[in-house]
Write an enzyme that holds these catalytic residues in place. Structure first.
Site, PDB file in Angstrom:
ATOM      1  N   TYR A   1      62.652  43.934  32.612  1.00  0.00           N
ATOM      2  CA  TYR A   1      62.423  45.231  33.239  1.00  0.00           C
ATOM      3  C   TYR A   1      62.391  45.009  34.741  1.00  0.00           C
TER       4      TYR A   1
ATOM      5  N   GLN B   1      62.345  46.477  38.171  1.00  0.00           N
ATOM      6  CA  GLN B   1      62.088  47.613  39.041  1.00  0.00           C
ATOM      7  C   GLN B   1      61.773  47.109  40.454  1.00  0.00           C
TER       8      GLN B   1
ATOM      9  N   GLY C   1      59.459  39.710  35.009  1.00  0.00           N
ATOM     10  CA  GLY C   1      59.208  38.617  34.085  1.00  0.00           C
ATOM     11  C   GLY C   1      60.380  38.456  33.138  1.00  0.00           C
TER      12      GLY C   1
ATOM     13  N   ARG D   1      23.426  25.506  27.118  1.00  0.00           N
ATOM     14  CA  ARG D   1      22.982  24.869  28.359  1.00  0.00           C
ATOM     15  C   ARG D   1      21.487  25.059  28.563  1.00  0.00           C
TER      16      ARG D   1
ATOM     17  N   GLY E   1      28.857  24.272  37.246  1.00  0.00           N
ATOM     18  CA  GLY E   1      29.970  23.395  37.587  1.00  0.00           C
ATOM     19  C   GLY E   1      30.998  23.285  36.461  1.00  0.00           C
TER      20      GLY E   1
ATOM     21  N   THR F   1      47.330  44.385  39.908  1.00  0.00           N
ATOM     22  CA  THR F   1      48.451  44.702  40.789  1.00  0.00           C
ATOM     23  C   THR F   1      49.632  45.289  40.024  1.00  0.00           C
TER      24      THR F   1
ATOM     25  N   GLU G   1      51.915  47.161  37.115  1.00  0.00           N
ATOM     26  CA  GLU G   1      51.763  48.508  36.512  1.00  0.00           C
ATOM     27  C   GLU G   1      50.903  49.411  37.396  1.00  0.00           C
TER      28      GLU G   1
HETATM   29  C1  LIG Z   1      52.438  38.684  37.585  1.00  0.00           C
HETATM   30  C2  LIG Z   1      53.305  39.849  37.951  1.00  0.00           C
HETATM   31  C3  LIG Z   1      54.254  40.309  37.060  1.00  0.00           C
HETATM   32  C4  LIG Z   1      55.106  41.358  37.396  1.00  0.00           C
HETATM   33  N1  LIG Z   1      56.072  41.748  36.510  1.00  0.00           N
HETATM   34  C5  LIG Z   1      56.966  42.716  36.894  1.00  0.00           C
HETATM   35  C6  LIG Z   1      58.047  43.082  36.034  1.00  0.00           C
HETATM   36  O1  LIG Z   1      58.199  42.539  34.942  1.00  0.00           O
HETATM   37  N2  LIG Z   1      58.944  44.010  36.475  1.00  0.00           N
HETATM   38  C7  LIG Z   1      58.808  44.598  37.701  1.00  0.00           C
HETATM   39  O2  LIG Z   1      59.644  45.440  38.043  1.00  0.00           O
HETATM   40  N3  LIG Z   1      57.784  44.293  38.533  1.00  0.00           N
HETATM   41  C8  LIG Z   1      56.859  43.358  38.169  1.00  0.00           C
HETATM   42  N4  LIG Z   1      55.822  43.029  39.016  1.00  0.00           N
HETATM   43  C9  LIG Z   1      55.699  43.690  40.322  1.00  0.00           C
HETATM   44  C10 LIG Z   1      54.526  44.675  40.372  1.00  0.00           C
HETATM   45  O3  LIG Z   1      54.835  45.800  39.631  1.00  0.00           O
HETATM   46  C11 LIG Z   1      54.229  45.014  41.844  1.00  0.00           C
HETATM   47  O4  LIG Z   1      53.738  43.859  42.455  1.00  0.00           O
HETATM   48  C12 LIG Z   1      53.206  46.139  41.929  1.00  0.00           C
HETATM   49  O5  LIG Z   1      53.838  47.336  41.637  1.00  0.00           O
HETATM   50  C13 LIG Z   1      52.539  46.245  43.304  1.00  0.00           C
HETATM   51  O6  LIG Z   1      53.451  46.495  44.275  1.00  0.00           O
HETATM   52  P1  LIG Z   1      53.576  45.598  45.578  1.00  0.00           P
HETATM   53  O7  LIG Z   1      53.550  44.188  45.169  1.00  0.00           O
HETATM   54  O8  LIG Z   1      54.728  46.101  46.332  1.00  0.00           O
HETATM   55  O9  LIG Z   1      52.252  45.880  46.410  1.00  0.00           O
HETATM   56  P2  LIG Z   1      52.164  46.721  47.791  1.00  0.00           P
HETATM   57  O10 LIG Z   1      52.449  48.141  47.527  1.00  0.00           O
HETATM   58  O11 LIG Z   1      52.965  46.040  48.831  1.00  0.00           O
HETATM   59  O12 LIG Z   1      50.619  46.516  48.075  1.00  0.00           O
HETATM   60  C14 LIG Z   1      50.120  45.827  49.221  1.00  0.00           C
HETATM   61  C15 LIG Z   1      48.830  46.502  49.663  1.00  0.00           C
HETATM   62  O13 LIG Z   1      49.144  47.787  50.188  1.00  0.00           O
HETATM   63  C16 LIG Z   1      48.335  48.775  49.609  1.00  0.00           C
HETATM   64  N5  LIG Z   1      49.073  50.043  49.533  1.00  0.00           N
HETATM   65  C17 LIG Z   1      50.355  50.223  49.180  1.00  0.00           C
HETATM   66  N6  LIG Z   1      50.659  51.525  49.229  1.00  0.00           N
HETATM   67  C18 LIG Z   1      49.549  52.187  49.607  1.00  0.00           C
HETATM   68  C19 LIG Z   1      49.207  53.563  49.826  1.00  0.00           C
HETATM   69  N7  LIG Z   1      50.103  54.526  49.672  1.00  0.00           N
HETATM   70  N8  LIG Z   1      47.950  53.863  50.202  1.00  0.00           N
HETATM   71  C20 LIG Z   1      47.028  52.898  50.352  1.00  0.00           C
HETATM   72  N9  LIG Z   1      47.293  51.590  50.168  1.00  0.00           N
HETATM   73  C21 LIG Z   1      48.539  51.238  49.795  1.00  0.00           C
HETATM   74  C22 LIG Z   1      47.957  48.219  48.253  1.00  0.00           C
HETATM   75  O14 LIG Z   1      46.716  48.765  47.817  1.00  0.00           O
HETATM   76  C23 LIG Z   1      47.840  46.741  48.547  1.00  0.00           C
HETATM   77  O15 LIG Z   1      46.551  46.462  49.019  1.00  0.00           O
HETATM   78  C24 LIG Z   1      54.967  41.987  38.663  1.00  0.00           C
HETATM   79  C25 LIG Z   1      53.986  41.542  39.556  1.00  0.00           C
HETATM   80  C26 LIG Z   1      53.159  40.482  39.218  1.00  0.00           C
HETATM   81  C27 LIG Z   1      52.123  40.026  40.212  1.00  0.00           C
HETATM   82  C1  LIG Z   2      34.066  20.953  42.640  1.00  0.00           C
HETATM   83  C2  LIG Z   2      32.724  20.332  42.430  1.00  0.00           C
HETATM   84  C3  LIG Z   2      32.382  19.186  43.124  1.00  0.00           C
HETATM   85  C4  LIG Z   2      31.151  18.569  42.919  1.00  0.00           C
HETATM   86  N1  LIG Z   2      30.865  17.389  43.586  1.00  0.00           N
HETATM   87  C5  LIG Z   2      29.715  16.728  43.299  1.00  0.00           C
HETATM   88  C6  LIG Z   2      29.427  15.460  43.890  1.00  0.00           C
HETATM   89  O1  LIG Z   2      30.203  14.946  44.689  1.00  0.00           O
HETATM   90  N2  LIG Z   2      28.289  14.818  43.529  1.00  0.00           N
HETATM   91  C7  LIG Z   2      27.392  15.353  42.643  1.00  0.00           C
HETATM   92  O2  LIG Z   2      26.391  14.743  42.363  1.00  0.00           O
HETATM   93  N3  LIG Z   2      27.628  16.573  42.063  1.00  0.00           N
HETATM   94  C8  LIG Z   2      28.768  17.265  42.369  1.00  0.00           C
HETATM   95  N4  LIG Z   2      29.019  18.491  41.770  1.00  0.00           N
HETATM   96  C9  LIG Z   2      28.055  19.059  40.814  1.00  0.00           C
HETATM   97  C10 LIG Z   2      27.294  20.246  41.376  1.00  0.00           C
HETATM   98  O3  LIG Z   2      26.381  19.821  42.319  1.00  0.00           O
HETATM   99  C11 LIG Z   2      26.613  21.033  40.224  1.00  0.00           C
HETATM  100  O4  LIG Z   2      27.639  21.591  39.464  1.00  0.00           O
HETATM  101  C12 LIG Z   2      25.700  22.090  40.762  1.00  0.00           C
HETATM  102  O5  LIG Z   2      24.542  21.492  41.231  1.00  0.00           O
HETATM  103  C13 LIG Z   2      25.326  23.168  39.715  1.00  0.00           C
HETATM  104  O6  LIG Z   2      24.680  22.593  38.657  1.00  0.00           O
HETATM  105  P1  LIG Z   2      25.156  22.828  37.154  1.00  0.00           P
HETATM  106  O7  LIG Z   2      26.612  22.627  37.121  1.00  0.00           O
HETATM  107  O8  LIG Z   2      24.292  21.999  36.328  1.00  0.00           O
HETATM  108  O9  LIG Z   2      24.867  24.348  36.864  1.00  0.00           O
HETATM  109  P2  LIG Z   2      23.742  24.902  35.864  1.00  0.00           P
HETATM  110  O10 LIG Z   2      22.417  24.666  36.467  1.00  0.00           O
HETATM  111  O11 LIG Z   2      23.978  24.427  34.499  1.00  0.00           O
HETATM  112  O12 LIG Z   2      24.059  26.449  35.961  1.00  0.00           O
HETATM  113  C14 LIG Z   2      24.492  27.246  34.848  1.00  0.00           C
HETATM  114  C15 LIG Z   2      23.930  28.630  34.988  1.00  0.00           C
HETATM  115  O13 LIG Z   2      22.516  28.589  34.823  1.00  0.00           O
HETATM  116  C16 LIG Z   2      21.869  29.259  35.869  1.00  0.00           C
HETATM  117  N5  LIG Z   2      20.577  28.620  36.134  1.00  0.00           N
HETATM  118  C17 LIG Z   2      20.285  27.309  36.159  1.00  0.00           C
HETATM  119  N6  LIG Z   2      18.978  27.130  36.428  1.00  0.00           N
HETATM  120  C18 LIG Z   2      18.431  28.348  36.592  1.00  0.00           C
HETATM  121  C19 LIG Z   2      17.119  28.828  36.898  1.00  0.00           C
HETATM  122  N7  LIG Z   2      16.119  28.002  37.101  1.00  0.00           N
HETATM  123  N8  LIG Z   2      16.928  30.153  37.007  1.00  0.00           N
HETATM  124  C20 LIG Z   2      17.930  30.995  36.822  1.00  0.00           C
HETATM  125  N9  LIG Z   2      19.194  30.613  36.510  1.00  0.00           N
HETATM  126  C21 LIG Z   2      19.437  29.289  36.413  1.00  0.00           C
HETATM  127  C22 LIG Z   2      22.824  29.155  37.042  1.00  0.00           C
HETATM  128  O14 LIG Z   2      22.632  30.230  37.949  1.00  0.00           O
HETATM  129  C23 LIG Z   2      24.172  29.254  36.353  1.00  0.00           C
HETATM  130  O15 LIG Z   2      24.513  30.599  36.187  1.00  0.00           O
HETATM  131  C24 LIG Z   2      30.243  19.133  42.003  1.00  0.00           C
HETATM  132  C25 LIG Z   2      30.577  20.297  41.312  1.00  0.00           C
HETATM  133  C26 LIG Z   2      31.796  20.896  41.518  1.00  0.00           C
HETATM  134  C27 LIG Z   2      32.136  22.136  40.756  1.00  0.00           C
END
Ligand SMILES: Cc1cc2nc3c(=O)[nH]c(=O)nc-3n(C[C@H](O)[C@H](O)[C@H](O)COP(=O)(O)OP(=O)(O)OC[C@H]3O[C@@H](n4cnc5c(N)ncnc54)[C@H](O)[C@@H]3O)c2cc1C
Ligand SMILES: Cc1cc2nc3c(=O)[nH]c(=O)nc-3n(C[C@H](O)[C@H](O)[C@H](O)COP(=O)(O)OP(=O)(O)OC[C@H]3O[C@@H](n4cnc5c(N)ncnc54)[C@H](O)[C@@H]3O)c2cc1C
Lengths: 664, 664
Positions: free
Chosen positions: B135, B137, B177, B310, B401, B422, B424
């Site tokens: 499709y 468009q 697509g 957890r 994490g 975005t 449709e």
């Molecule tokens: C994963 C994916 C699959 C897709 N598959 C298909 C497909 O199979 N066939 C096909 O034909 N197309 C496909 N598309 C395209 C898709 O339909 C367009 O991306 C979509 O219609 C949005 O249009 P645009 O990208 O031009 O956004 P734009 O219109 O350029 O939007 C950019 C920004 O401008 C804003 N904006 C635009 N007009 C206005 C307005 N009048 N007032 C206020 N704000 C505005 C929007 O809100 C947005 O923030 C696909 C897109 C994606 C991402």
């Molecule tokens: C990209 C990345 C890089 C990292 N790099 C390092 C690193 O170099 N070294 C290292 O040591 N670690 C690293 N970490 C680990 C990171 O520090 C932990 O993921 C982080 O501390 C969060 O802990 P958690 O994953 O156990 O989350 P959790 O504590 O399991 O959280 C799960 C959910 O429980 C909620 N929750 C937990 N406790 C409470 C509470 N008391 N009250 C309310 N809600 C709670 C949280 O809000 C969350 O929604 C990395 C993680 C990522 C994603």
């Protein structure tokens, strides 16, 4: 087309001195010169190319990162870069790597927690990268709850050694960056056990791999934890898993600045205050706030430039269509993010000052400001990273379909950024810590104890509980004091309301748990107030350059008023402002957009990002979007052949109705 | 460990009949049986394995998708699946592929816009997949503004052919697509030109590739547009770019149901009403709403089960720590999303009914409900996809994490889902369409014209403008009528306020543009009202099964009250409710969480997803998270070797201080 600037007409519209704004954004002329020089250095060196990152397989990607990290270090040595310059270089290389943890966590941990001797020994090696370190705290079973870590470090007085062990599957270290494939050493957190007694979690320097052949040392199992969100993005990093099978390390590899284990196995506390550890946290979180302003400003640059290039609808008499940046809905989504980028920049700058201040006080044995500084950085880390993560995704949506292409740069930016909401403290857990601090501050008010720092406004709580906003016209919302009072009153009232509800519980821990959803809202209100007030303070400074201050004033108002609109429920339900005043605030906000509009492109130019750093076709400085998007598409591996691999096996039999016999 | 159910204790807590809830979710016993059977069929077939998707290179990934698509089609033929079963099978294969566009857009477009003859000819081929359609468009320069498309279809009366041409770079088709590598045909949208006159955009069936060797036909240039957001995810799809260099097609390949070009080149309208085209849009957008409920419920399943597994903090006397699902902040983030999944399901179900109703009316030449149905589906597409996109990311954060690992399933779910905001119709553009409809409805009120369908409440505008909520206690917010009136009054007041502001502009188009940010808010309020009211209507039906209705009532209240809290600024500023009432609503919301908590795991079990479909270690049915996470890590390609590729070239010289001589 080359050399044409499709955004020249936008740049001509600017009503301020962009070069002076660059200085404000960078923080100083020195900082601007540095960033400018180093970013160009990186951009002009093909070895730092990154536009192919999203199509590489994990192994290719990772090898490529190793190459870049080594090459960067080579350049740092060759050019004799200062520490500051080297850090900038790594920043502009813009690829997560083991070096981030080495410099950003391993070195600071030793600096903060190591004795002078330990620092002398280990930092000397680390500064030359003769060893590569990681920071291994998190385990499979414990992240947020650091006190629950299960890895043990048991002192063996006979051998004068610690035995590091992973007693359970969930005690496996899990997540540390650089650990999976590269680090030779790590700061490992483990429960210290002496003579059968558990002293809680402490840090240890443990060698993980041989310096000869890079093989894990005996008793140590290490691997990479696998693919993470996004293509390219954080997959350049070897976040790792690590298990210890009774690994022995010398006693002097426990980080002993705050507490020691003696030769006899006695656990003793040094006279160095424990709070020192918080100093490091304040430092690391402050850098995260600055990083938030970088990530956000990058996404905003892309969305702003592309919104000025993109035209859609509204063509009259065959003339050009409307630039989408002229749609008020687009402005209403984009300009508050632009304002937030500046707001986060200034609050980050202030946090840098705060860190210096706290450090100096600590050296003078003054701990009075530490708890407040700690709560404040925790809160600001949470606020800025949450908003930035959402904002980058919003910028992607602002670019319509094209924002979904990797060549827009936004997908990688999102995927690499979002874990900032989790690492260095889960954002909700952090807001709960802020709430505890706030509730304590409120409870101490009757005692006459003056709240300090960012909670100083609580000292005026009686006034703030009953004051009324005197806004009568939309323009009144442009006055900093009017805005500040509204934010202070809202924050104070929300905290007090929580404290009052809390007082109704006989068990205050139970109450805290029960009320946590509204406590988090009160914390957020407090943190937003900090950002607004630091923005306003910044504007009270002398800011040179034609029109620069005026632009920042407009952005400050946009920042505050969009928050006020977004959270108008808070302001209204606390009676801080009236419905009429809320509506006037929104009127003012919408009319401010017209002031921002002609300056929008110049305001993002002031971030001074190279096209290399931005890594986005939609965000190109010259706005030459369409030909470059078109060109880029053909580079996809799928376009190497016209008829795709798999056609003969799978598609042809389908079309020819011969699937029955096909081997699939 | 195998065979153990770590969540058994959670399942035992459930206070309702899960099997009956499954029927409610599926829509009927028949639908449940179908889903259950087909999802197991897919899950048990290793050919449909998808856990390795995120580590495959683009080419491997794409080839693998072709294999699965062919295999799926083979199974559909072998098992003689009905159309309904085949659609379910593709759904559970859960991998974006060219077939989605073939069945979901190409076929419906021909059905909707083709004459009977055209349908006969092309659908016969398409149903057997003797041709594969896409499709096309969107173009590089135009997406939202379909009327601005630049591709031309010029009629050549001499040859009785259309000449399809891409006059500019920006007229390149971009995004469709299936186009990039696979489609043999496409419905191509182009400006129809006859005799120098431009008749606007029309659809044409164009063959793109040879049915023999799959090469693009002469004059046609096609390719893939490159990598998109995320690893795995939508990169299984060949979104394409397409240029026409004066390609000729027979006249009868214009889709001629609504208008025709005669042999002489005359442009004529048929007596079939143009509005028919909207019918197709209503259909496609309705499926998107249902898809939103699927994506959301999947993410919620993962976050809910993992939150029950957890544990973090709160261990007393060495006992187990607190399950994170017991933290009120976690509940406050998670349970409204759980409730939203059910809400979107029911509104999707209702939209299906609406589509049938509209279609029947159209056949009876009754177009009266079409504009309202069109506005309503546009608005609900926008609302449900925006919320779902954000909610999946929130579920990722709820998993801490570990949610950032691909093995959690959430990264792919996010990356594959977000473009729904975005495609449709861009969600903001759609809300602006709803706003136009609302403003028209309001402006017609004085004329006595009764608003229909989902805008019927506007008929009671006088009452709604001045009514006051009579809530006095928190429990009052459990009454459906109380909630409904609050949502109706808020929506009506926001629309009327916009209309009044609009009336102050002399040029109403200018006013609409100026006010668009608040118009969008009014549209959203209207759409939220629709979802709330359809949930309430659903509960007025007879719903069998122990406790099932009670659970749904709780979820309905959670859904409505969380919206009320989130948008309390609207409710308060319009004077719909008082600050006290808003606070009572939030109290009620928080106490509802305790009702939901024991049923949470069972409420996600009711979605009846297989582990294969969920594709998440964190969301496993048996909750056996840690051993499986650990196991999975080792499968990463980086773990094939202990010492990583690149070590000798890049890391060793660094450690040995020999970088100066290294070739990098
Ligand atoms: C994963 C994916 C699959 C897709 N598959 C298909 C497909 O199979 N066939 C096909 O034909 N197309 C496909 N598309 C395209 C898709 O339909 C367009 O991306 C979509 O219609 C949005 O249009 P645009 O990208 O031009 O956004 P734009 O219109 O350029 O939007 C950019 C920004 O401008 C804003 N904006 C635009 N007009 C206005 C307005 N009048 N007032 C206020 N704000 C505005 C929007 O809100 C947005 O923030 C696909 C897109 C994606 C991402
Ligand atoms: C990209 C990345 C890089 C990292 N790099 C390092 C690193 O170099 N070294 C290292 O040591 N670690 C690293 N970490 C680990 C990171 O520090 C932990 O993921 C982080 O501390 C969060 O802990 P958690 O994953 O156990 O989350 P959790 O504590 O399991 O959280 C799960 C959910 O429980 C909620 N929750 C937990 N406790 C409470 C509470 N008391 N009250 C309310 N809600 C709670 C949280 O809000 C969350 O929604 C990395 C993680 C990522 C994603």
């Amino acid at each position: 087309m080359e050399g044409v600037d499709h955004l020249a007409h936008e740049r001509q519209k600017a009503q301020f001195d962009v070069e002076e704004m660059k200085v404000v954004w960078a923080g100083s002329r020195h900082a601007l010169e540095l960033s400018d020089r180093i970013s160009r250095l990186v951009a002009s060196d093909p070895a730092f190319r990154k536009d192919n990152r999203t199509v590489l397989s994990r192994k290719e990607l990772f090898k490529n990162t190793l190459r870049k990290a080594a090459y960067a270090w080579k350049r740092i040595i060759e050019l004799r870069l200062t520490e500051e310059e080297a850090a900038r270089l790594r920043f502009y290389v813009d690829e997560p790597a083991f070096t981030d943890l080495h410099w950003g966590m391993f070195v600071p941990a030793i600096k903060g927690q190591g004795t002078d001797e330990q620092q002398q020994k280990w930092l000397t090696l680390a500064y030359k990268m003769q060893i590569i370190g990681c920071y291994a705290q998190t385990e499979l079973g414990h992240g947020s709850n650091v006190q629950g870590l299960e890895t043990t470090a048991t002192f063996d007085p006979k051998a004068d050694e610690f035995i590091i062990n992973s007693p359970t599957l969930t005690s496996s270290k899990w997540w540390p960056g650089g650990l999976g494939k590269i680090a030779t050493h790590g700061v490992i957190y483990a429960r210290l056990i002496t003579d059968g007694q558990d002293h809680g979690v402490h840090g240890f320097i443990v060698q993980l791999r041989s310096l000869e052949d890079h093989m894990p040392l005996p008793g140590i199992t290490i691997g990479d934890i696998g693919m993470k969100f996004g293509n390219g993005a954080y997959n350049t990093m070897d976040n790792g898993v690590l298990r210890f099978d009774n690994v022995r390390i010398p006693r002097d590899q426990m980080l002993m600045r705050v507490s020691q284990v003696t030769r006899e196995g006695k656990y003793v506390m040094s006279n160095v205050p424990r709070q020192l550890v918080y100093g490091t946290m304040v430092y690391v979180r402050q850098t995260i706030v600055v990083d938030a302003s970088c990530a956000l400003s990058r996404a905003v640059t892309i969305a702003t430039r592309y919104s000025a290039v993109r035209r859609q609808f509204g063509s009259q008499d065959g003339g050009p269509e409307t630039q989408v940046i002229d749609y008020k809905t687009q402005q209403n989504r984009l300009f508050p993010l632009l304002a937030s980028a500046y707001a986060f920049r200034f609050v980050g700058e202030w946090l840098k000052w705060l860190y210096t201040d706290v450090t100096q006080r600590l050296q003078a044995n003054d701990f009075s400001t530490l708890p407040e500084a700690h709560a404040c950085t925790a809160g600001l880390k949470s606020l800025t990273t949450s908003i930035t993560a959402d904002a980058i995704e919003e910028c992607r949506k602002l670019c319509g379909g094209h924002g979904y292409l990797c060549s827009s740069g936004l997908p990688e930016l999102i995927a690499v950024y979002v874990p900032a909401c989790t690492y260095e403290g889960d954002n909700v857990v952090l807001l709960l810590q802020v709430a505890r601090y706030l509730m304590k501050a409120v409870s101490q008010l009757p005692s006459g104890k003056k709240p300090v720092g960012t909670t100083a406004y609580m000292g005026r709580v009686e006034y703030l509980m009953q004051c009324r906003s005197d806004v009568q016209r939309a323009e009144d919302w442009l006055k900093p004091n009017v805005v500040l009072q509204a934010f202070e009153a809202r924050a104070a009232r929300m905290s007090v309301a929580c404290a009052q509800k809390l007082a109704q519980f006989s068990n205050s821990e139970e109450g805290f748990a029960e009320l946590s959803p509204i406590l988090v809202e009160a914390s957020l209100a407090h943190c937003q107030l900090i950002v607004v007030s630091k923005f306003i303070e910044k504007l009270q400074q002398d800011i040179p350059g034609k029109g620069v201050k005026e632009q920042l004033e407009a952005l400050c108002s946009v920042y505050a008023l969009h928050l006020l609109h977004k959270h108008s429920g808070d302001f209204l339900s606390t009676g801080t402002i009236t419905a009429k005043q809320a509506s006037l605030a929104n009127d003012q906000l919408l009319s401010l957009y017209s002031k921002v509009r002609p300056n929008a492109v110049a305001l993002v130019d002031a971030f001074n990002y190279t096209d290399h750093y931005l890594g986005s076709i939609l965000g190109r400085y010259d706005g030459n979007v369409y030909p470059k998007l078109y060109e880029e598409a053909w580079k996809d591996p799928l376009n190497e052949y016209v008829v795709p691999d798999g056609f003969h096996e799978y598609i042809s039999p389908m079309l020819k109705q011969q699937l029955r016999n096909a081997r699939l």
